[in-house]
Design a protein around this motif. Structure first.
Motif, PDB file in Angstrom:
ATOM      1  N   ASP A 184       0.793  13.730 -11.802  1.00  0.00           N
ATOM      2  CA  ASP A 184       0.708  13.237 -13.222  1.00  0.00           C
ATOM      3  C   ASP A 184       1.797  12.930 -14.068  1.00  0.00           C
ATOM      4  OD1 ASP A 184      -0.888  16.285 -14.458  1.00  0.00           O
ATOM      5  OD2 ASP A 184       0.794  15.723 -13.059  1.00  0.00           O
ATOM      6  N   ASP A 185       2.976  13.772 -13.403  1.00  0.00           N
ATOM      7  CA  ASP A 185       4.136  13.816 -14.163  1.00  0.00           C
ATOM      8  C   ASP A 185       4.968  12.336 -13.951  1.00  0.00           C
ATOM      9  OD1 ASP A 185       4.559  14.638 -11.576  1.00  0.00           O
ATOM     10  OD2 ASP A 185       6.726  14.754 -11.823  1.00  0.00           O
ATOM     11  N   LEU A 186       4.356  11.605 -13.101  1.00  0.00           N
ATOM     12  CA  LEU A 186       5.011  10.213 -12.903  1.00  0.00           C
ATOM     13  C   LEU A 186       4.245   9.313 -13.783  1.00  0.00           C
ATOM     14  CD1 LEU A 186       5.236  10.428  -9.027  1.00  0.00           C
ATOM     15  CD2 LEU A 186       7.008  11.136 -10.785  1.00  0.00           C
ATOM     16  N   ASP A 220      -8.663   8.961 -10.673  1.00  0.00           N
ATOM     17  CA  ASP A 220      -7.825   8.428  -9.575  1.00  0.00           C
ATOM     18  C   ASP A 220      -6.694   8.007  -9.829  1.00  0.00           C
ATOM     19  OD1 ASP A 220      -8.991   6.291 -10.781  1.00  0.00           O
ATOM     20  OD2 ASP A 220     -10.307   5.748  -9.060  1.00  0.00           O
ATOM     21  N   ASP A 221      -6.289   7.636 -11.083  1.00  0.00           N
ATOM     22  CA  ASP A 221      -5.051   7.097 -11.476  1.00  0.00           C
ATOM     23  C   ASP A 221      -3.806   8.197 -10.986  1.00  0.00           C
ATOM     24  OD1 ASP A 221      -5.462   4.628 -12.354  1.00  0.00           O
ATOM     25  OD2 ASP A 221      -6.308   5.322 -14.316  1.00  0.00           O
ATOM     26  N   ASP A 222      -4.404   9.472 -11.137  1.00  0.00           N
ATOM     27  CA  ASP A 222      -3.484  10.488 -10.824  1.00  0.00           C
ATOM     28  C   ASP A 222      -3.332  10.955  -9.523  1.00  0.00           C
ATOM     29  OD1 ASP A 222      -2.902  10.926 -13.546  1.00  0.00           O
ATOM     30  OD2 ASP A 222      -4.207  12.427 -13.767  1.00  0.00           O
ATOM     31  N   ARG A 239       0.793  -1.213  -0.103  1.00  0.00           N
ATOM     32  CA  ARG A 239       0.063  -0.204   0.108  1.00  0.00           C
ATOM     33  C   ARG A 239       0.837   1.229  -0.041  1.00  0.00           C
ATOM     34  NH1 ARG A 239      -4.053  -2.873   4.498  1.00  0.00           N
ATOM     35  NH2 ARG A 239      -4.875  -4.287   3.125  1.00  0.00           N
ATOM     36  N   MET A 240       0.426   2.428  -0.790  1.00  0.00           N
ATOM     37  CA  MET A 240       1.200   3.637  -0.902  1.00  0.00           C
ATOM     38  C   MET A 240       0.804   4.727  -0.255  1.00  0.00           C
ATOM     39  SD  MET A 240       3.684   2.357  -2.943  1.00  0.00           S
ATOM     40  CE  MET A 240       3.732   0.468  -3.259  1.00  0.00           C
ATOM     41  N   GLU A 241       1.590   5.728   0.073  1.00  0.00           N
ATOM     42  CA  GLU A 241       1.104   6.981   0.195  1.00  0.00           C
ATOM     43  C   GLU A 241       2.112   8.087  -0.402  1.00  0.00           C
ATOM     44  OE1 GLU A 241       3.163   8.212   4.654  1.00  0.00           O
ATOM     45  OE2 GLU A 241       1.127   7.584   4.692  1.00  0.00           O
ATOM     46  N   LYS A 242       1.448   9.236  -0.681  1.00  0.00           N
ATOM     47  CA  LYS A 242       2.101  10.279  -1.373  1.00  0.00           C
ATOM     48  C   LYS A 242       3.227  10.986  -0.400  1.00  0.00           C
ATOM     49  CE  LYS A 242      -0.247  12.412  -4.315  1.00  0.00           C
ATOM     50  NZ  LYS A 242      -0.937  13.312  -5.259  1.00  0.00           N
ATOM     51  N   THR A 243       4.485  11.340  -0.686  1.00  0.00           N
ATOM     52  CA  THR A 243       5.309  12.162   0.153  1.00  0.00           C
ATOM     53  C   THR A 243       5.984  12.975  -0.870  1.00  0.00           C
ATOM     54  OG1 THR A 243       7.055  10.576   0.036  1.00  0.00           O
ATOM     55  CG2 THR A 243       5.296  10.203   2.030  1.00  0.00           C
ATOM     56  N   MET A 244       6.645  14.058   0.003  1.00  0.00           N
ATOM     57  CA  MET A 244       7.546  14.892  -0.815  1.00  0.00           C
ATOM     58  C   MET A 244       8.856  14.546  -0.566  1.00  0.00           C
ATOM     59  SD  MET A 244       5.642  17.045  -2.553  1.00  0.00           S
ATOM     60  CE  MET A 244       6.724  18.256  -2.697  1.00  0.00           C
ATOM     61  N   GLN A 245       9.808  14.437  -1.601  1.00  0.00           N
ATOM     62  CA  GLN A 245      11.133  14.286  -1.537  1.00  0.00           C
ATOM     63  C   GLN A 245      12.002  15.196  -2.407  1.00  0.00           C
ATOM     64  OE1 GLN A 245      12.391  10.308  -1.459  1.00  0.00           O
ATOM     65  NE2 GLN A 245      11.248   9.621   0.024  1.00  0.00           N
ATOM     66  N   GLY A 246      12.781  16.097  -1.971  1.00  0.00           N
ATOM     67  CA  GLY A 246      13.740  16.758  -3.030  1.00  0.00           C
ATOM     68  C   GLY A 246      12.681  17.858  -3.801  1.00  0.00           C
TER      69      GLY A 246
END
Length: 485
Positions: free
Chosen positions: A450-452, A413-415, A181-188
């Motif tokens: 969405d850039d990913l 929801d894919d984004d 399972r995933m969650e969104k985070t900020m890195q760099g």
């Protein structure tokens, strides 16, 4: 296990498990038998195929496999709509199969783990590396194993899904799944998804389940607005081989309950509904439409010029009040949640209700399938044809959606994969847009990665697993209940 951490930031998109790509070479083939069968196929196609003017230009070569012969009779002309034939998509809606090779339905009595999914790949591997769960059937092996919507399945019995092995997620023996399972985070300064849960999960063997097209329904209250929410996954009145109309009765029961709860808005979730029987679609729409529409024109079916000269067009009407069991909600408008799997009879809901009421589309662009098929069966040759045989129009003779319906409120929801909550949760990413419009309060801006994401991508030569588009299944010209004879 490091799981998806290393590659997830370069996730390159999903391969849509949507349209069947037409005949495959999977059946038995005997040259002498196939030559005779091909003559039968040709006779049926020049009579019943919607684009038979194209088929008539083909000089038939009967000395080839039935699969190749059938495909050679199909039109991919830009003016026709037998499938999609573009730079990225190349498939037909028309199909044929030999006895014993039929597709497994989404609903009905089927052997299944109870998982619906989409597959993903990385831009460097160009092969499926993970599947994301769209929903889980209650009481299924997947449900008992704790699999839930939004989970990523990365390995099956320690092996990657691969390009041609996605069926291992549908049925088989007992398996062990690696789930993340995933969650969104900020890195760099960049948004990435990171693993927050990873576990090896044991799942029982696939079971034969009676899977209703009614996946879930609930009531959501927003001030004075009493909102019914329904996930409906296939226009199917009963399991194959049954004649009790049990799924239609289940659908009526939902609307009876909605009426008892005095709902005044409806959100119909058709994101995973690839179509089905027009008569079941008519039943659903007859329970949604304004009462004044009952008995009025619902759908006009037009066949090829030859059949049109013989039979004219078929006109279907909304059912009268007595035939919908008092379940008509007499709604003023409808919200439909859509995705790339929304096709055929699902699009018929949008097109054929619009002359009678506002229909707002929330989600992503639909498939664009304004044509339907009929089943033509030969017991002699053990072949079933399902060619495109008709085109559907609404009361105003509108049918111009071959490129799909674009959403009034885009929501993908894919984004936003970290917001993939259970279906029916008011905060679920796509549903919240419909609820916000009903309540008159816009959804707060949502950051997305969405850039990913890029795609779609389907490895060369791979059949789309199980064919998500069920098709719009017409009655025969003249209004009979069976397939064309």
């Amino acid at each position: 296990m490091n799981g998806l951490k290393g590659w997830f930031a370069v996730l390159a998109g999903l391969a849509l498990i949507s349209c069947a790509k037409g005949p495959s070479e999977g059946g038995a083939s005997d040259p002498a038998t196939d030559a005779a069968a091909n003559r039968w196929i040709y006779s049926q196609m020049i009579r019943q195929y919607l684009y038979n003017d194209y088929t008539k230009t083909i000089t038939p070569d009967y000395n080839q496999s039935c699969e190749n012969f059938f495909t050679g009779l199909l039109s991919s002309r830009p003016t026709d709509n037998d499938g999609k034939h573009t730079g990225t998509d190349n498939y037909f809606y028309s199909s044929m199969e030999r006895s014993g090779t039929s597709k497994t339905a989404v609903s009905g009595k089927v052997a299944t783990y109870g998982i619906e999914y989409k597959c993903y790949y990385t831009d460097y591997s160009r092969t499926y590396v993970a599947a994301r769960v769209q929903f889980v059937v209650k009481g299924s092996p997947a449900d008992r194993a704790g699999i839930r919507r939004g989970d990523w399945i990365c390995l099956v019995d320690g092996k990657p899904i691969g390009s041609n092995n996605t069926s291992v997620l549908r049925r088989g023996g007992a398996v062990t799944l690696w789930v993340e399972r995933m969650e969104k985070t900020m890195q760099g300064g960049f948004e990435i998804y990171q693993t927050v849960y990873e576990k090896s999960v044991s799942m029982d063997a696939a079971e034969t389940l009676d899977v209703s097209p009614v996946l879930t329904d609930t009531l959501i209250v927003r001030g004075s607005r009493r909102i019914g929410y329904l996930v409906y996954n296939e226009f199917l009145s009963e399991p194959a081989g049954a004649s009790d109309g049990r799924y239609d009765e289940q659908l009526k029961a939902v609307f009876t309950d909605f009426k008892r709860q005095h709902i005044n808005e409806l959100v119909l979730d058709l994101r995973y509904n690839g179509g089905g029987y027009v008569n079941t679609c008519r039943l659903l729409c007859s329970m949604i439409a304004p009462q004044s529409a009952l008995g009025q024109v619902f759908c006009i079916e037009r066949f090829n010029d030859d059949l049109h000269a013989l039979y004219g067009e078929t006109v279907l009407r909304f059912l009268p009040e007595g035939e919908v069991g008092g379940c008509n909600l007499n709604l003023a408008r409808l919200y439909v949640l859509t995705g790339p799997w929304t096709a055929s009879s699902s699009e018929l809901v949008i097109n054929n209700l619009r002359p009678y009421m506002p229909v707002k589309v929330v989600g992503t662009t639909t498939e664009g399938k304004n044509v339907g098929s009929s089943e033509i069966r030969s017991n002699v040759y053990g072949i079933v044809l399902r060619p495109i045989t008709g085109r559907a129009f609404n009361r105003d003779y509108e049918s111009d959606y071959a490129d799909g319906f674009d959403p009034d409120y885009p929501a993908d929801d894919d984004d936003n994969q970290d917001q993939m909550l259970e279906l029916g949760d008011p905060d679920e990413f796509v549903l919240q847009y419909a609820l916000a419009d009903i309540a008159g309060s816009p959804v707060a801006a949502t950051s997305k990665a969405d850039d990913l994401l890029r795609g779609p991508y389907t490895p060369a030569g791979e059949p789309q697993p199980e064919g998500r588009i069920r098709g719009m299944i017409f009655t025969a010209p003249g209004g009979t209940d069976g397939p064309f004879d």
